[in-house]
Design a protein around this motif. Sequence first.
Motif, mmCIF file in Angstrom:
data_model
loop_
_atom_site.group_PDB
_atom_site.id
_atom_site.type_symbol
_atom_site.label_atom_id
_atom_site.label_comp_id
_atom_site.label_asym_id
_atom_site.label_seq_id
_atom_site.Cartn_x
_atom_site.Cartn_y
_atom_site.Cartn_z
ATOM 1 N N MET A 1 -32.191 -33.018 -53.016
ATOM 2 C CA MET A 1 -32.072 -31.885 -52.097
ATOM 3 C C MET A 1 -33.333 -31.628 -51.276
ATOM 4 O O MET A 1 -33.253 -31.370 -50.069
ATOM 5 N N PRO A 2 -34.534 -31.673 -51.884
ATOM 6 C CA PRO A 2 -35.723 -31.389 -51.077
ATOM 7 C C PRO A 2 -35.989 -32.429 -49.989
ATOM 8 O O PRO A 2 -36.795 -32.180 -49.084
ATOM 9 N N TYR A 3 -35.304 -33.579 -50.069
ATOM 10 C CA TYR A 3 -35.630 -34.668 -49.157
ATOM 11 C C TYR A 3 -34.486 -35.010 -48.196
ATOM 12 O O TYR A 3 -34.601 -35.956 -47.422
ATOM 13 N N MET A 4 -33.405 -34.238 -48.241
ATOM 14 C CA MET A 4 -32.282 -34.518 -47.346
ATOM 15 C C MET A 4 -32.658 -34.298 -45.892
ATOM 16 O O MET A 4 -32.301 -35.084 -45.006
ATOM 17 N N PHE A 5 -33.388 -33.220 -45.621
ATOM 18 C CA PHE A 5 -33.769 -32.915 -44.237
ATOM 19 C C PHE A 5 -34.671 -34.008 -43.668
ATOM 20 O O PHE A 5 -34.434 -34.525 -42.576
ATOM 21 N N VAL A 6 -35.724 -34.359 -44.421
ATOM 22 C CA VAL A 6 -36.659 -35.370 -43.925
ATOM 23 C C VAL A 6 -35.980 -36.731 -43.811
ATOM 24 O O VAL A 6 -36.312 -37.536 -42.928
ATOM 25 N N TYR A 7 -34.984 -36.987 -44.665
ATOM 26 C CA TYR A 7 -34.249 -38.261 -44.605
ATOM 27 C C TYR A 7 -33.497 -38.387 -43.283
ATOM 28 O O TYR A 7 -33.577 -39.413 -42.605
ATOM 29 N N VAL A 8 -32.786 -37.334 -42.893
ATOM 30 C CA VAL A 8 -32.018 -37.375 -41.648
ATOM 31 C C VAL A 8 -32.939 -37.298 -40.436
ATOM 32 O O VAL A 8 -32.791 -38.058 -39.468
ATOM 33 N N PHE B 1 -30.643 -32.333 -62.390
ATOM 34 C CA PHE B 1 -31.642 -33.362 -62.131
ATOM 35 C C PHE B 1 -31.323 -34.097 -60.836
ATOM 36 O O PHE B 1 -32.197 -34.327 -59.998
ATOM 37 N N GLY B 2 -30.051 -34.435 -60.652
ATOM 38 C CA GLY B 2 -29.652 -35.115 -59.421
ATOM 39 C C GLY B 2 -29.884 -34.253 -58.195
ATOM 40 O O GLY B 2 -30.329 -34.732 -57.153
ATOM 41 N N GLY B 3 -29.593 -32.925 -58.313
ATOM 42 C CA GLY B 3 -29.810 -32.032 -57.189
ATOM 43 C C GLY B 3 -31.280 -31.925 -56.824
ATOM 44 O O GLY B 3 -31.655 -32.016 -55.649
ATOM 45 N N GLY B 4 -32.140 -31.739 -57.823
ATOM 46 C CA GLY B 4 -33.567 -31.677 -57.565
ATOM 47 C C GLY B 4 -34.122 -33.000 -57.070
ATOM 48 O O GLY B 4 -35.118 -33.039 -56.335
ATOM 49 N N PHE B 5 -33.465 -34.074 -57.457
ATOM 50 C CA PHE B 5 -33.893 -35.425 -57.092
ATOM 51 C C PHE B 5 -33.810 -35.652 -55.589
ATOM 52 O O PHE B 5 -34.657 -36.328 -55.001
ATOM 53 N N GLY C 1 -38.395 -37.509 -58.005
ATOM 54 C CA GLY C 1 -37.994 -37.946 -56.670
ATOM 55 C C GLY C 1 -39.161 -38.042 -55.717
ATOM 56 O O GLY C 1 -39.223 -38.946 -54.873
ATOM 57 N N GLY C 2 -40.111 -37.112 -55.849
ATOM 58 C CA GLY C 2 -41.285 -37.132 -54.982
ATOM 59 C C GLY C 2 -42.143 -38.371 -55.167
ATOM 60 O O GLY C 2 -42.861 -38.784 -54.248
ATOM 61 N N GLN C 3 -42.075 -38.978 -56.354
ATOM 62 C CA GLN C 3 -42.836 -40.207 -56.599
ATOM 63 C C GLN C 3 -42.167 -41.437 -55.980
ATOM 64 O O GLN C 3 -42.810 -42.473 -55.793
ATOM 65 N N ILE C 4 -40.871 -41.303 -55.678
ATOM 66 C CA ILE C 4 -40.126 -42.433 -55.118
ATOM 67 C C ILE C 4 -40.115 -42.398 -53.592
ATOM 68 O O ILE C 4 -40.151 -43.426 -52.925
ATOM 69 N N VAL C 5 -40.094 -41.183 -53.053
ATOM 70 C CA VAL C 5 -39.934 -41.021 -51.600
ATOM 71 C C VAL C 5 -41.129 -41.592 -50.838
ATOM 72 O O VAL C 5 -42.277 -41.324 -51.173
#
Length: 434
Positions: free
Chosen positions: A37-44, A31-35, A162-166
Amino acid sequence: MTGTVKQQRQRRGGAGGPLRRVQIGNALSAFGGGFTMPYMFVYVDQVRGLGSLAAGMVFTVFALAALAVLPFTGRGIDRYGPRPVLLAGAALAATGAFAFGHATGTPALLVSSFLFGAGVTTCQPALATMIVRCSTAATRSHAFALQFTLVNLGMGVGALVGGQIVNVADPASLTRLFTIEAVTFLGLALVTGTARMPKVQLTAVHEKADGPTGLRALLADKAMVRLSILAGLIFFTCYGQFESGVAAFATDTVGTAPSTLGFAIGANALTIVVLQMFMVRITARRRRTTAMAAAAVVWLGAWAMALVAGLIRTEAMAATVAIVSIYALFGVGESLLAPTMGPIVADLAPARLLGTYNAGYALVKQIAVAVGPAVGVLLVGSGTWPLYLAAMAGSTLLIVVLALRLRPYLTPEQDNAAPAVVQAVPVRELQTAA
């Protein structure tokens, strides 16, 4: 008499309480990984405004962390047991995730990414070893299949939540995201890191202390070497392309919308969740090498659908169906593999080196998953998508060949070809469940 009844129940169903806690821990970590991982690139890249080069460096460091810690992880598990190693990994991952969410510059992001990657990687072989310790020869395939199902379900739910929080325009939303992931790793430590592992009495016959250790032991085991080569090709061809090469092919070559790609990935997860326990029953009556070869045959169908999608890309609806079919077929093959790969590693490993074998297997996986995206994106990005599909189809055919050629190096028990003998169960546990 009571002790005997208890032992019989554990042999039939595994160590129920500890195993449930291990599986809950698997779901939490996934759950933490899916939370995040998809957003690490866009975060940086976008949120911190450091660009794609810095984002690429972050992922590289995350992957390199595995190469740095896995050799020590295996030795630590063999010497101290999986629980202390899991606690250390969870602490590293929680620290790295929290620091990552608060970092604003490239140096801080790279350091936190290393801690994050090292922690996640350390947890994987520790959890695998705990599953072996809490299961029996009769229940091990089911336990690994359930782990795979929970991991996919956890990652899917995590990505959805995670997509609902980002919110890219709000850096604080990403900080909250990584802080919540840090909490999930603390939950992993609390739930699974405190589980009491079943004690296994080892005899001198099965627990020789004077044999080779570490990398020497793995290289001396011909069956494990061949399995590692096969596993590397499997992870390179399937998992290494899943979110990179195939995704690039779908979006850049076929013109699939990102939202459709998300639907296709969801179809993959749904396929696994629906089919996994059914596949456990099928593979329970088949050789494990046959199951691995069958998974590759299914993936050949996936690459055939990719070719169809490339040829009919001007027909949007038909091409979309083909892309979704690729991911669904990948899920079918993954469901065949889940009850086979982990148990084979466990059955090959001497009791005193179970951690080393699991760590070595995780290292092969990490390298293949790191190399796979680079090759896939390079071939698709250069416009040579027919060459990409031909290379992947050829690699998949090679998986079939290597799976069948592994068979002579496995005992009938390791290949799930021997008839079940009740009297042999305690011996199997002595060999593999430490």
